[in-house]
Every structure is written in C-alpha cells, then in structure tokens.
Design an enzyme around this catalytic site. Sequence first.
Site, PDB file in Angstrom:
ATOM      1  N   SER A  68      -6.331   5.080   6.873  1.00  0.00           N
ATOM      2  CA  SER A  68      -5.519   6.150   6.250  1.00  0.00           C
ATOM      3  C   SER A  68      -5.993   7.121   5.181  1.00  0.00           C
ATOM      4  CB  SER A  68      -4.357   5.086   5.503  1.00  0.00           C
ATOM      5  OG  SER A  68      -3.606   5.957   4.900  1.00  0.00           O
ATOM      6  N   TYR A 113      -2.558  -1.584  -0.743  1.00  0.00           N
ATOM      7  CA  TYR A 113      -2.689  -0.826   0.650  1.00  0.00           C
ATOM      8  C   TYR A 113      -3.596   0.237   0.644  1.00  0.00           C
ATOM      9  CZ  TYR A 113      -1.630   1.820   4.883  1.00  0.00           C
ATOM     10  OH  TYR A 113      -1.815   2.532   5.874  1.00  0.00           O
TER      11      TYR A 113
END
Length: 282
Positions: A174, A187
């Site tokens: 990401s 995350y």
Amino acid sequence: MTDANPPQTQARQPGNEAQMSPRPQFEPRFPGAGRLRGKIALITGGDSGIGRAVAVGMAREGASVAVVYLDEHEDAQETIGLVEAEGGRAIAIAGDIGDEAFCSAAVSRTVEAFGRLDILVNNAAEQHVVEEPLEISAEQLERTFRTNVFGYFHMTKHALRHMREGAAIVNTTSVTAYKGKDTLIDYAATRGAIVAFTRSLAQALAEKGIRVNGVAPGPIWTPLIPASFDEEHVAQHGASAPMGRAGQPNEVASCHVFLASEEASYMSGQVLHPNGGTIVGS
C-alpha cells in the site's frame, strides 16, 4: 475534479462488493495477448476489489485461478463466473489466511485441482481505523498482523513447495507503507513489512528463478473502504490524491498481471505504484 462516491458504509470487514454503489470497475481494459496462457494462479482476497480484477485480468491472459477468500460467498461465486466467462477454469476456497493450516490446505487444493501452481498473488488484507495510537488494542494489532503479514508468509511458505523456475509471486502492499497514515498505524506497519518481505524474498529466490515483486496501490474503490470508514470519508475517498479521485481495481490489477508475466522477466524485488500521482520513495 473529484469523482465523489455516494456516502455508504458496511458493518463488517472485508466488505461485500455486491453492496457497493457504484460497483467497482474490474474488467480489463484491453484484449488479452496470452501472456499467462496455461498458468495456474492462486489469489488471496480474490473474491472482490483488487483481487477480483486480478483474477479476471489473469484469466483474460489465459490463466486458471484459485480464488481464496474469507466468507464473502456471493462475491466469490460472481468472480468464479467472471473468470470462466474469460475462458479460464476457477475454484473458490473459503477460509482465514491467518491460519497456517488453512493456507496449506488452500495450496494443496489448488494443486489437486489444476496440477501445479505458477503464480501466487498475496492480496487479502484488513484495516481498522483508530483515532488515537493508545487505543490500538493488542487484539487488533495481532489480528491485523496475522492477516496482513502472517497470511502472506504462510501462503508463500506452502506455495513454494510447488513453485518451480519461472514462477512468480506478487504481493499487494500500500501507499501507506511509504507515506504512513495517522489513523491506520498498525495497518501501515503491516504494509511496510510486506515491502521488506518482498525485497528479502526476491533475494532468497533469485537462484531458483522465482521472481517476487509488489504493488502499492493508493486510494482504490474496493469493499474494504466502506467496511473501514464512515460515510463522510467514503464519499471523499481519493480526493486527496493528486488526480483528485479514487482509483478503480482494474487500474491496479494490470500491474499484477504484468509482474506475473514474462514481460517482467528482469524484475524482482520491485514495487509498482498505481496511486493517483503521489510521489513516494521506491
């Protein structure tokens, strides 16, 4: 100009694509060229979002696909039909990739169904918004790492027992691995771990002729978004990207297809960045 989506939210992760409005765009934008003809791919989180787009994109290029997912059965069956419509064979395998025994079983079932395994796409993930760092519980921290990091390790470990020279692994990470996110600290940490995992594994497997690369999407319109954020955030998802909009899954999946194909034969340990124009360190 920002392409805003209607306010919406979902009660649980990883979310259901069937409930989204508008539906994410998953279809490949160009005809296939046989780049993955005869290949067998296992895709985690393959039922929806980026995973669905990867499954359909690989099928268009000639691959057959094992779709691994948690429990979104309606989405998974729709993806199976989409893969088959592209001429590929497909199976759906439900379970929790945080459980190593399930990862082993999923790989075994794939090999039993198709005879071998050529491509592994580690893509499944979860994220939980927390406004204050001190509010991140030990349970949430462990759960997020178990899915987003342990799951990648487990699936890779068992896949490698069957992968041979010429095989490819593609890990979804990401943009948060590079720029961080104040409300997604755990995350973002897992996504950074996957960048390091990708680079290290690429070095470890170079002599075996197995390539390992990654894809680091920016804000993409997937079920994980309404399943993670409130309606106001969802309506503005992607507005902060330089392009002023959220990306679509088919704008990301082309990176996975490319990295899995022989077009990327001299690439390993690299990360591609379909993120709407955000400049990050590679």
